[in-house]
Design a protein around this motif. Sequence first.
Motif, PDB file in Angstrom:
ATOM      1  N   UNK A  91       0.835  -1.190   0.000  1.00 14.21           N
ATOM      2  CA  UNK A  91       0.000   0.000   0.000  1.00 14.21           C
ATOM      3  C   UNK A  91       0.872   1.242   0.000  1.00 14.21           C
ATOM      4  N   UNK A  92       0.400   2.260  -0.666  1.00 12.60           N
ATOM      5  CA  UNK A  92       1.097   3.540  -0.711  1.00 12.60           C
ATOM      6  C   UNK A  92       0.433   4.511   0.254  1.00 12.60           C
ATOM      7  N   UNK A  93       1.073   5.646   0.477  1.00  9.55           N
ATOM      8  CA  UNK A  93       0.532   6.672   1.366  1.00  9.55           C
ATOM      9  C   UNK A  93       0.839   8.041   0.789  1.00  9.55           C
ATOM     10  N   UNK A  94      -0.030   8.997   1.100  1.00 14.91           N
ATOM     11  CA  UNK A  94       0.125  10.366   0.607  1.00 14.91           C
ATOM     12  C   UNK A  94       0.013  11.318   1.789  1.00 14.91           C
ATOM     13  N   UNK A  95       0.996  12.186   1.961  1.00 14.03           N
ATOM     14  CA  UNK A  95       0.985  13.219   2.995  1.00 14.03           C
ATOM     15  C   UNK A  95       0.910  14.566   2.286  1.00 14.03           C
ATOM     16  N   UNK A  96      -0.141  15.332   2.611  1.00 17.86           N
ATOM     17  CA  UNK A  96      -0.387  16.566   1.875  1.00 17.86           C
ATOM     18  C   UNK A  96      -0.851  16.223   0.478  1.00 17.86           C
ATOM     19  N   UNK A  97      -0.371  16.980  -0.490  1.00 23.66           N
ATOM     20  CA  UNK A  97      -0.667  16.611  -1.880  1.00 23.66           C
ATOM     21  C   UNK A  97       0.601  16.676  -2.717  1.00 23.66           C
ATOM     22  N   UNK A  98       1.753  16.489  -2.038  1.00 19.17           N
ATOM     23  CA  UNK A  98       2.998  16.546  -2.795  1.00 19.17           C
ATOM     24  C   UNK A  98       4.002  15.471  -2.403  1.00 19.17           C
ATOM     25  N   UNK A  99       3.693  14.638  -1.379  1.00 21.42           N
ATOM     26  CA  UNK A  99       4.624  13.587  -0.986  1.00 21.42           C
ATOM     27  C   UNK A  99       3.928  12.233  -1.023  1.00 21.42           C
ATOM     28  N   UNK A 100       4.519  11.333  -1.794  1.00 16.78           N
ATOM     29  CA  UNK A 100       4.014   9.973  -1.931  1.00 16.78           C
ATOM     30  C   UNK A 100       5.026   9.012  -1.326  1.00 16.78           C
ATOM     31  N   UNK A 101       4.536   8.021  -0.570  1.00 15.93           N
ATOM     32  CA  UNK A 101       5.410   7.046   0.070  1.00 15.93           C
ATOM     33  C   UNK A 101       5.055   5.654  -0.431  1.00 15.93           C
ATOM     34  N   UNK A 102       6.093   4.921  -0.847  1.00 14.27           N
ATOM     35  CA  UNK A 102       5.938   3.581  -1.397  1.00 14.27           C
ATOM     36  C   UNK A 102       6.853   2.653  -0.606  1.00 14.27           C
ATOM     37  N   UNK A 103       6.358   1.481  -0.149  1.00 14.01           N
ATOM     38  CA  UNK A 103       7.197   0.615   0.682  1.00 14.01           C
ATOM     39  C   UNK A 103       8.173  -0.222  -0.126  1.00 14.01           C
ATOM     40  N   UNK A 104       9.223  -0.621   0.558  1.00 16.22           N
ATOM     41  CA  UNK A 104      10.201  -1.552   0.017  1.00 16.22           C
ATOM     42  C   UNK A 104       9.661  -2.969   0.179  1.00 16.22           C
ATOM     43  N   UNK A 153      11.093  -5.594   1.242  1.00 14.32           N
ATOM     44  CA  UNK A 153      11.540  -6.196   2.498  1.00 14.32           C
ATOM     45  C   UNK A 153      10.886  -5.568   3.720  1.00 14.32           C
ATOM     46  N   UNK A 154      10.172  -4.444   3.558  1.00  9.47           N
ATOM     47  CA  UNK A 154       9.489  -3.810   4.674  1.00  9.47           C
ATOM     48  C   UNK A 154      10.392  -3.079   5.631  1.00  9.47           C
ATOM     49  N   UNK A 155      11.673  -2.855   5.284  1.00 10.33           N
ATOM     50  CA  UNK A 155      12.594  -2.172   6.188  1.00 10.33           C
ATOM     51  C   UNK A 155      12.833  -0.717   5.811  1.00 10.33           C
ATOM     52  N   UNK A 156      12.131  -0.226   4.772  1.00  9.74           N
ATOM     53  CA  UNK A 156      12.301   1.163   4.349  1.00  9.74           C
ATOM     54  C   UNK A 156      11.149   1.561   3.444  1.00  9.74           C
ATOM     55  N   UNK A 157      11.010   2.872   3.242  1.00 11.45           N
ATOM     56  CA  UNK A 157      10.017   3.413   2.323  1.00 11.45           C
ATOM     57  C   UNK A 157      10.692   4.457   1.446  1.00 11.45           C
ATOM     58  N   UNK A 158      10.182   4.599   0.223  1.00 14.77           N
ATOM     59  CA  UNK A 158      10.683   5.608  -0.708  1.00 14.77           C
ATOM     60  C   UNK A 158       9.752   6.810  -0.667  1.00 14.77           C
ATOM     61  N   UNK A 159      10.321   7.992  -0.473  1.00 17.96           N
ATOM     62  CA  UNK A 159       9.566   9.238  -0.472  1.00 17.96           C
ATOM     63  C   UNK A 159       9.733   9.932  -1.820  1.00 17.96           C
ATOM     64  N   UNK A 160       8.599  10.196  -2.472  1.00 18.40           N
ATOM     65  CA  UNK A 160       8.595  10.896  -3.758  1.00 18.40           C
ATOM     66  C   UNK A 160       7.982  12.269  -3.538  1.00 18.40           C
ATOM     67  N   UNK A 161       8.830  13.306  -3.521  1.00 19.11           N
ATOM     68  CA  UNK A 161       8.379  14.689  -3.362  1.00 19.11           C
ATOM     69  C   UNK A 161       8.051  15.236  -4.742  1.00 19.11           C
ATOM     70  N   UNK A 162       6.758  15.298  -5.035  1.00 21.59           N
ATOM     71  CA  UNK A 162       6.328  15.674  -6.388  1.00 21.59           C
ATOM     72  C   UNK A 162       6.616  17.138  -6.668  1.00 21.59           C
ATOM     73  N   UNK A 163       6.396  17.990  -5.669  1.00 17.72           N
ATOM     74  CA  UNK A 163       6.599  19.426  -5.894  1.00 17.72           C
ATOM     75  C   UNK A 163       8.059  19.730  -6.209  1.00 17.72           C
ATOM     76  N   UNK A 164       8.984  19.117  -5.459  1.00 15.56           N
ATOM     77  CA  UNK A 164      10.411  19.384  -5.672  1.00 15.56           C
ATOM     78  C   UNK A 164      11.047  18.377  -6.607  1.00 15.56           C
ATOM     79  N   UNK A 202       7.353  -4.757   8.988  1.00 19.74           N
ATOM     80  CA  UNK A 202       6.522  -3.566   9.106  1.00 19.74           C
ATOM     81  C   UNK A 202       5.771  -3.330   7.797  1.00 19.74           C
ATOM     82  N   UNK A 203       4.444  -3.208   7.884  1.00 15.65           N
ATOM     83  CA  UNK A 203       3.605  -2.919   6.719  1.00 15.65           C
ATOM     84  C   UNK A 203       3.192  -1.456   6.757  1.00 15.65           C
ATOM     85  N   UNK A 204       3.395  -0.744   5.654  1.00 14.15           N
ATOM     86  CA  UNK A 204       2.885   0.614   5.537  1.00 14.15           C
ATOM     87  C   UNK A 204       1.379   0.543   5.326  1.00 14.15           C
TER      88      UNK A 204
END
Length: 784
Positions: free
Chosen positions: A610-623, A625-636, A653-655
């Motif tokens: 599952x992915x997550x969105x904080x605000x309307x410019x940051x998207x988070x996608x899990x790895x 292995x569940x030991x990290x997440x990738x942050x995609x800052x759309x605005x920057x 850990x599940x996002x």
Amino acid sequence: MAMRPPAPVDDAMRAVFMRLPADDPRSLVFAAAVCRSWRAILSDPGFAHGYRALHGGPPMLGFLHNEYRAGNRFVPTSTFRRRASQDRPDCQVLDSRHGLVLLYAPAYDPPLEARDLVTGDWWDIDDDPKCRDIMHWPGDGPDDFFSGTGVRCNATVLCAKDRCDHLDCHGGPFLVALVGSVEEGGIALATVYSSEARQWSHMISVQSPGLLTDDGGHTAVVGDKVYVPSYECDSVVEFNIREQQLSVINVPENLGQGFLYLIGVEDGMLLFASVLKPRLYLLSMEAGPRGAAAWARRRVVELEPLLPPRALLDMSESNIWAVGFAEGVSVIFLRTPAGCYAIDLNSGRANKVGEFSIEKVMPYARFCTGGTYRLANKVHDEQGIEKVITPMAMPLSPPALVDDAMRAVFMRLPADDPRSLIRAAAVCRGWRAILSDPGFARGYRALHGAPPMLGFLHNEYRRGNRFVSTSTFRRPASHDHRDCHVLDSRHGLALLYAPGYHAPFDVCDLVTDNWREIDDDPKCHDIMHWPGDDPDDYYNGSIHCNATVFCAIDRCDHLDCHGGPFLVALVGSADEGSITLATVYSSETHQWSDMISVQTPGLQIDTGGRTAVVGNNKVYVPNYEGDSVVEYNIREQQLSVIKAPEILDQGYLDLLGVEDGMLLFASVRKPRLYLWSMEAGPGGAAAWARRRVVELEPLLPPHALLDMSSSDVWTVGFAEGVRVIFLRTPAGLYAVELNSGRANKMGEFSIEKVMPYTRFCIGAWGRLPASDEAPQAVAGGTMM
């Protein structure tokens, strides 16, 4: 007649009134004041019976507590207000249960009184020589804690009906039980008063060396058994009223939970609370024969996210303890150095309701239906000012509706029951105009907060996606797209993927059935080739990616953003995880952005996570292995990796999503579900905190927990806003409501990923039937 409705359709009106919130009796009063016909519906005993059965346990209207030398005080937690004429400053509140309040006036004869706060009815309880000593309560003399006696006793009021569900027992026969101890705890004694016989029973006693009943503690009632705690809270006294027996149940020493407070009953078992370190522990006890008891830890509540820092400066028992519990609605009251707080165990929120001086809280729970005929002439407005409302006099057909009253009624219809809104809008043009008003829709959404969960989507092997309803909303079969797979759902939109089509992505509003196709683009063609395009080839190439859809409006509260601009973000990994890349599609420009990338050795994007969105410019996608997440800052247009610290030691850990502006993670270990929150900082830094621990044993069947390894039980979905977690177990798919603490089976073990669909249906009246048609379909969704 455009402005004046015809005679109301009784079935439609009953359906509308039936779904008015039980904790907002003012809406019932407004409706009863419109006309005689509506008043007749609300005063019908059959309606009252159905209303109570539909809403379950009685709502908490407020709570009472004693004030030093000032008698008792009622604090409302709903739109109900106790009339000033009912205040008894010379009485102290002793107990509250089954719609009744037990008051004690030491200077009066008789000294006890039972009262119904809604109707204002009261019953005097006569004094009796054989139990006069036990009625001399500590505090008869304001400057003398004990009034010339060594008796410690406690009082309980309860319904006297056999096998009553206590939904409609107020006004019926009741009992008052007294349990006390004398001779420094050498003897425990009890007696009971019957409102039918109007007399006290014979006093019974039992030897209890060292036991002192807690005159200020909370009592509990299970069937015909009354439980009173000891002063040291190391035991409880059981008074079996039917068999006229007393027994003492000791608390086992190996619980290791500090000072235990008896707070009430939940699911037929006694509920105890203790505060140890920054946590609240809830334990349940089931009494057996001869004082034996089975104990179990029911729940652990982290207090740090709920209370202000000054409330947790010192966690000793003398500074923080439980002072009340509202049965049925699961609200516990804590007295802290910062004041008295009501913690809603269903919603996980805390509100300050008083000061530190409140020592004992007696919640008052009762339905107001059936007493509407007494309430309809007086209501309180938003400022608490009492107003007089005169019902209109036409006996059969109401005149032009009072807009304010109807808005108040419709505003409080549950958001997760759109069928009630449909039926109301189908009655006449006037009501349809109210419900179609954009101002009403905005107010409705603001009042109800987060959009309700209408259902969830999941994929079926070789059969596309399937919608499972969790409300009265139904997606018509004609709108199912069996050749599409669901990838994501957020902000009233569902993102679907159709391999083999020129426009492989579709964004759909399930309520209005509006579709937007997303064209393919050469610069991101490879990342759109999803694993599983060929059913016999899981990976079509070396790309792993995940997709997210979300609203593109800046600073949106997402209550009314469906139909507006949206974004679709893709984040994937290539070259065996050495590179992570991303791109985003805009519905306004109809284009994909340039692909960006970052070096990420060994990281593989979890295509099924599952992915997550904080605000309307940051998207988070899990790895994967569940030991990290990738942050995609759309605005920057930046990519970064955030690692989970090894010290968490909570397994995989599940996002899940976002809660309170922070990422929410879950892990299952042993028979517990752990929830963690993470707040991302600059440069990939993150602040982690354990948010909650949920005991799964009381929620799931035994065969769901035979093996608690991560391969057998794990999270597969989370509904943001309504706080529902979906767990896949060997016994099937279960929806665990964090607010209510309940679990419901929703499907079979084969469901691997759940995409909850949340959206308000208010305002989507473009396809409503006319008033002479059956109210069954609206805006592409069918309400059954």
